[in-house]
Write a protein that holds these residues in place. Structure first.
Motif, PDB file in Angstrom:
ATOM      1  N   SER A  50      41.482  -2.045  26.934  1.00  0.00           N
ATOM      2  CA  SER A  50      42.502  -2.778  27.696  1.00  0.00           C
ATOM      3  C   SER A  50      42.058  -4.228  27.833  1.00  0.00           C
ATOM      4  CB  SER A  50      42.667  -2.175  29.086  1.00  0.00           C
ATOM      5  OG  SER A  50      43.164  -0.861  28.982  1.00  0.00           O
ATOM      6  N   PHE A  51      42.985  -5.144  27.661  1.00  0.00           N
ATOM      7  CA  PHE A  51      42.655  -6.571  27.647  1.00  0.00           C
ATOM      8  C   PHE A  51      43.579  -7.315  28.599  1.00  0.00           C
ATOM      9  CE2 PHE A  51      42.757 -10.893  25.956  1.00  0.00           C
ATOM     10  CZ  PHE A  51      41.421 -11.126  25.681  1.00  0.00           C
ATOM     11  N   VAL A  52      42.985  -7.906  29.628  1.00  0.00           N
ATOM     12  CA  VAL A  52      43.775  -8.657  30.608  1.00  0.00           C
ATOM     13  C   VAL A  52      43.323 -10.107  30.584  1.00  0.00           C
ATOM     14  CG1 VAL A  52      44.425  -8.870  33.032  1.00  0.00           C
ATOM     15  CG2 VAL A  52      43.956  -6.595  32.064  1.00  0.00           C
ATOM     16  N   ALA A  96      37.462  -2.121  29.882  1.00  0.00           N
ATOM     17  CA  ALA A  96      38.453  -3.074  30.387  1.00  0.00           C
ATOM     18  C   ALA A  96      37.860  -4.467  30.243  1.00  0.00           C
ATOM     19  CB  ALA A  96      38.751  -2.781  31.854  1.00  0.00           C
ATOM     20  N   VAL A  97      38.596  -5.343  29.558  1.00  0.00           N
ATOM     21  CA  VAL A  97      38.128  -6.716  29.412  1.00  0.00           C
ATOM     22  C   VAL A  97      38.964  -7.614  30.317  1.00  0.00           C
ATOM     23  CG1 VAL A  97      37.781  -8.653  27.831  1.00  0.00           C
ATOM     24  CG2 VAL A  97      37.469  -6.302  27.013  1.00  0.00           C
ATOM     25  N   PHE A  98      38.277  -8.369  31.169  1.00  0.00           N
ATOM     26  CA  PHE A  98      38.962  -9.384  31.974  1.00  0.00           C
ATOM     27  C   PHE A  98      38.558 -10.745  31.445  1.00  0.00           C
ATOM     28  CE2 PHE A  98      38.686  -5.703  34.922  1.00  0.00           C
ATOM     29  CZ  PHE A  98      40.048  -5.412  34.878  1.00  0.00           C
ATOM     30  N   PHE A  99      39.549 -11.437  30.910  1.00  0.00           N
ATOM     31  CA  PHE A  99      39.322 -12.696  30.206  1.00  0.00           C
ATOM     32  C   PHE A  99      39.878 -13.838  31.058  1.00  0.00           C
ATOM     33  CE2 PHE A  99      41.426 -15.481  26.786  1.00  0.00           C
ATOM     34  CZ  PHE A  99      40.381 -16.392  26.797  1.00  0.00           C
ATOM     35  N   VAL A 100      38.985 -14.623  31.613  1.00  0.00           N
ATOM     36  CA  VAL A 100      39.394 -15.725  32.472  1.00  0.00           C
ATOM     37  C   VAL A 100      39.610 -16.974  31.619  1.00  0.00           C
ATOM     38  CG1 VAL A 100      38.713 -17.204  34.384  1.00  0.00           C
ATOM     39  CG2 VAL A 100      38.206 -14.750  34.448  1.00  0.00           C
ATOM     40  N   VAL A 106      45.134  -0.512  23.748  1.00  0.00           N
ATOM     41  CA  VAL A 106      46.229   0.222  24.386  1.00  0.00           C
ATOM     42  C   VAL A 106      46.996  -0.649  25.372  1.00  0.00           C
ATOM     43  CG1 VAL A 106      45.213   2.496  24.097  1.00  0.00           C
ATOM     44  CG2 VAL A 106      44.666   1.189  26.152  1.00  0.00           C
ATOM     45  N   TYR A 107      46.336  -1.676  25.862  1.00  0.00           N
ATOM     46  CA  TYR A 107      47.003  -2.487  26.889  1.00  0.00           C
ATOM     47  C   TYR A 107      46.562  -3.937  26.718  1.00  0.00           C
ATOM     48  CZ  TYR A 107      48.365  -3.978  31.647  1.00  0.00           C
ATOM     49  OH  TYR A 107      48.929  -4.626  32.728  1.00  0.00           O
ATOM     50  N   VAL A 108      47.527  -4.820  26.496  1.00  0.00           N
ATOM     51  CA  VAL A 108      47.231  -6.238  26.309  1.00  0.00           C
ATOM     52  C   VAL A 108      48.220  -7.025  27.161  1.00  0.00           C
ATOM     53  CG1 VAL A 108      47.029  -8.143  24.650  1.00  0.00           C
ATOM     54  CG2 VAL A 108      46.524  -5.800  23.912  1.00  0.00           C
ATOM     55  N   THR A 109      47.697  -7.809  28.084  1.00  0.00           N
ATOM     56  CA  THR A 109      48.601  -8.528  28.969  1.00  0.00           C
ATOM     57  C   THR A 109      48.024  -9.879  29.367  1.00  0.00           C
ATOM     58  OG1 THR A 109      49.950  -8.311  30.967  1.00  0.00           O
ATOM     59  CG2 THR A 109      47.678  -7.575  31.123  1.00  0.00           C
ATOM     60  N   ARG A 110      48.915 -10.815  29.688  1.00  0.00           N
ATOM     61  CA  ARG A 110      48.457 -12.107  30.208  1.00  0.00           C
ATOM     62  C   ARG A 110      49.116 -12.349  31.554  1.00  0.00           C
ATOM     63  NH1 ARG A 110      49.800 -15.784  26.284  1.00  0.00           N
ATOM     64  NH2 ARG A 110      47.751 -15.802  25.304  1.00  0.00           N
TER      65      ARG A 110
END
Lengths: 350, 499
Positions: free
Chosen positions: B236-238, B147-151, B202-206
């Protein structure tokens, strides 16, 4: 014991698997590519990880990650790739992570060429990246040693929690020789007090930041002590025809192979030439070289495929009691025994 | 604005209006370390983040999710370079602090080393989208289980407010004092849109932290990404739009407003992709470490010590050979076969190829040494034997031969005569013999047979006996043809020369 004819580059991968290396992360580069290629063929057969990284930088950081999880892990490259890895290596050393890096040296600087050189000596033996750290550096000169010293590199890396290099040149990486495969390693050190495994007990911290100046000084002093222990305990050398030698040649890697030929020819002609070969470059055989002047020898000739990187360390070890001469070839050229003997004759009048 | 996480509200009866006697307990989620022992200084109960910063909110959403899903113990968080470099102060998980931009590379290996763990790569915009741009793209493309949390706060916070890849057009930073000029500095990078071009994620969201409603949406996204990692669904990328009051020189409320008015138009919120439901599970192999099993896979027991006897009457005691010709003439394999046979006879052997571009330029050569003594230099600079398969090879290598050596050349393709008269010349139609056998490719074994006859080192039938292992996996027809080639090469020499 199985005996196989194989390239030095392959032998390093066999050694890695026998040493229990669980993961290989690398990027292709001539003349080291067979390491990645053979790892890609062999590692999956043992359920172990092979991943072709997107870059040299990514590869060494993957090594950092795997090492932080307590795996025995390896990468391989050559000059330009090692330059790129230096930041990651500094992090590995700073976080005390054991890992093995194989450097098959090629010609530099810049893109240089893919011929054999030994010009990564300084960037590997002296640390290379930022900060006060050293790599353990083993210098094989045969396919058998590519296997054996890779295995030793894993052992020393774990023993000291430090990056360990297998440093050699394109000739040793590319040539085939018979390799006797040793027994696989069956016992591994316990890393449970620091490795991160995704379990309740292994919630450790892998880290090289020490914001407080005193903390960072303390950490550097700890590293300094570790390097002193390595220097004290781990020096390896090979001496050939040294007992009655009047002239001593010093070289490692493929230079040392040529020097062995030169010694044989010299001896056939009544010249008492000997070969002193450092097998470990860090720790450098300082004490052993310091004793050479006591033998009453006529001269010392360091032969390297770089412009005087090794000879600097030889002369530091000699502490001014004698000075080593230098013979070097560059750009992918390997010195021949004939050239070396000519130089010996010119310098020492034999 | 005082932001209370939803779970705290739910568990705090005083906020529900019922049972007012019960004491309200606001506590840190168990995903956090109780006392921040790694944090220097006296204040071990609070974070180092500035008032109004978004990191604290996102940290809390993650810590709560880890507790709620009972994942605190099996989670490993990769801390980047940037303000969240100290994420490891807070999370009661395994922690690796890593080099600038490299978190996805490190996380890839951590995830593979510990396939059952939940790996979180926590990164800022400079770290992820500038210096680590390649690493995030490649990890996404590989579908690494993480899981990537991109601030995204449109600025380098920790370093002191310099331009980030996500800095908005016209935005003033310490390195864009006149505002970001897209003509010279490029446009703000839309990372979700970029990640969404890859097949594997699988999951890309902003989402955004600009107000309570958006924090709730962020909470949902955080929990989904963490659950995906737990269930091994892949990448997964948030991306989280987040306040940086210090870097922006604004107060907390102004910062929230600034996201809404300036960032959201450039970085539209929403789910770009969610195929979590149908995602295939990421499978990783189990390493084989048992020594007996390792030996079995390497086939240790299949190796038999050679029983071949050396020929003490051989013409040559020591071979320093150069084999040379066009690429495709089997130059390298001729050398390898000779070295292999030499090894089976118990000699020390070495083989050194010319490599790299030289190989692609049409000519190839290799050095072979076969001798009793330990081999020094592996490059043959003074051959006592050469096998020249084409004319340039003959011209090049006959010059460096030692007197008394043996010069074998391929008369099918070489019209000229050797110039040396102090070496023994063997003129052999190597390619022609191979062609007669039906395949030019067996010419290297014709050369091997001729070598055996000239040197007397090897018995041709011993070589033939080694062919199945030298050409393992090849069909019988190929093996038979190579066996015949050895015999023909051997016989040609013995029939035409006295050796």
């Amino acid at each position: 014991m199985p005996r196989m004819l194989m390239k030095g580059n392959y032998a390093a991968v066999y050694g890695a698997i026998l040493a229990g290396c669980e993961a290989y992360y690398g990027y292709p580069i001539t003349p080291a590519s067979e390491i990645a290629e053979s790892a890609s063929a062999l590692f999956p057969k043992f359920g172990r990880t092979f991943l072709q990284a997107e870059s040299e930088v990514a590869a060494i950081n993957m090594v950092y990650g795997a090492a932080g999880c307590g795996q025995r892990v390896m990468t391989g490259s050559s000059g330009p790739g090692i330059s790129l890895k230096q930041e990651g290596l500094s992090y590995c050393a700073g976080s005390a992570l054991p890992c093995v890096i194989v450097d098959i040296m090629r010609g530099g600087p810049g893109l240089g060429n893919i011929g054999p050189e030994q010009s990564d000596y300084n960037q590997v033996v002296k640390g290379g990246g930022h900060g006060n750290y050293r790599n353990i550096v083993l210098a094989p000169n045969s396919a058998q040693e590519m296997c054996d010293l890779t295995m030793l590199a894993f052992e020393l890396a774990d023993k000291y929690r430090n990056p360990a290099f297998v440093l050699t040149d394109g000739v040793i990486g590319q040539m085939m020789e018979a390799v006797d495969l040793p027994e696989p390693v069956s016992e591994f050190p316990d890393k449970s007090d620091w490795a991160v495994k995704g379990t309740a007990e292994s919630r450790h911290l892998i880290n090289s930041i020490y914001l407080d100046h005193d903390d960072l000084e303390r950490w550097n002093r700890h590293l300094e002590k570790k390097y002193a222990a390595i220097q004290k305990n781990e020096v390896l050398v090979e001496e050939y025809m040294m007992d009655d030698a009047e002239i001593v040649t010093i070289g490692y890697g493929s230079s040392s192979r040529v020097l062995r030929s030169a010694v044989d020819i010299a001896r056939e002609n009544g010249i008492k030439l000997g070969l002193f070969r450092p097998i470990t470059l860090f720790p450098f055989p300082v004490d052993e070289i310091a004793k050479l002047p006591e033998k009453g020898i006529k001269g010392i000739l360091t032969v390297e495929m770089s412009t005087g990187q090794l000879v600097d360390d030889v002369n530091l070890a000699l502490k001014g009691k004698m000075f080593s001469d230098l013979y070097s070839r560059l750009g992918g050229n390997v010195p021949s025994a004939a050239e070396i003997l000519e130089k010996v004759s010119e310098l020492y009048g034999v | 604005m005082f932001l209370l996480p939803r779970r705290s509200l739910r568990r705090s009866p005083s906020f529900t209006g019922c049972n007012m006697e019960k004491k309200t307990v606001l506590r840190k989620p168990k995903g956090f370390i109780d006392v921040y022992k790694h944090k220097p200084g006296a204040e071990k109960d609070r974070t180092h983040y500035c008032p109004g910063c978004g990191h604290g909110i996102l940290h809390k959403l993650i810590a709560e999710a880890l507790e709620d899903f009972d994942l605190v113990e099996k989670t490993i968080i990769i801390s980047p370079v940037g303000c969240s470099v100290f994420a490891y102060y807070y999370f009661h998980t395994g922690n690796l602090q890593v080099a600038h931009g490299r978190a996805p590379a490190v996380a890839s290996a951590v995830s593979r080393a510990n396939p059952d763990s939940v790996v979180i790569s926590y990164q800022g915009d400079g770290d992820l989208a500038a210096i680590g741009g390649n690493n995030i793209n490649q990890a996404a493309n590989r579908g690494e289980n993480m899981a990537v949390f991109f601030v995204n706060n449109a600025i380098y916070g920790m370093t002191g407010g310099q331009m980030a890849p996500t800095t908005l057009e016209g935005q003033k930073t310490t390195t864009t004092p006149y505002g970001r000029n897209v003509k010279t500095d490029g446009y703000p990078i839309q990372v979700c849109e970029l990640i969404n071009t890859f097949t594997a994620p699988v999951y890309v969201t902003r989402t955004s932290l600009q107000d309570m409603a958006n924090i709730r949406k962020t909470r949902t996204a955080v929990r989904k990404a963490i659950m995906n990692a737990k269930e091994k669904k892949g990448f997964s990328f948030v991306e989280v739009l987040s306040m940086c009051p210090s870097g922006w020189k604004k107060d907390s409320l102004q910062s929230q407003q600034w996201i809404k008015e300036n960032m959201v138009p450039r970085f539209p919120l929403g789910v770009f992709r969610d195929v979590s439901e149908e995602a295939e599970t990421v499978e990783r192999p189990v390493p084989v470490m048992d020594t007996e099993e390792v030996k079995k896979i390497f086939g240790y027991s299949d190796f038999k010590a050679s029983t071949i006897q050396k020929n003490t009457e051989a013409n040559f005691k020591k071979i320093s050979l150069r084999v040379s010709g066009f690429g495709g003439q089997g130059i390298m394999s001729t050398g390898i076969v000779l070295a292999n046979v030499g090894m089976e006879y118990g000699y020390n052997v070495s083989w050194l190829p010319s490599y790299g571009p030289e190989m692609r330029g049409g000519t190839a050569n290799c050095s072979v040494k076969i001798q009793e003594d330990t081999i020094g230099a592996s490059e043959v600079t003074e051959p006592n034997m050469i096998i020249a398969m084409n004319q340039p090879s003959l011209e090049k290598f006959e010059k460096i031969m030692v007197p008394g050596g043996a010069l074998m050349y391929n008369s099918t393709l070489i019209d000229i005569e050797p110039t040396r008269n102090d070496v023994d010349i063997y003129k052999i139609p190597i390619t022609g013999i191979a062609d007669e056998l039906g395949d030019t490719r067996v010419q290297s074994m014709v050369g091997v047979g001729a070598f055996a006859a000239i040197t007397g080192l090897f018995d041709p039938e011993e070589i033939v006996s080694l062919i199945p292992s030298l050409f393992a996996g090849k069909p019988d027809k190929v093996l038979n043809m190579n066996e015949e080639a050895v015999r023909k090469g051997y016989d040609y020499v013995t029939e035409n020369y006295s050796v």
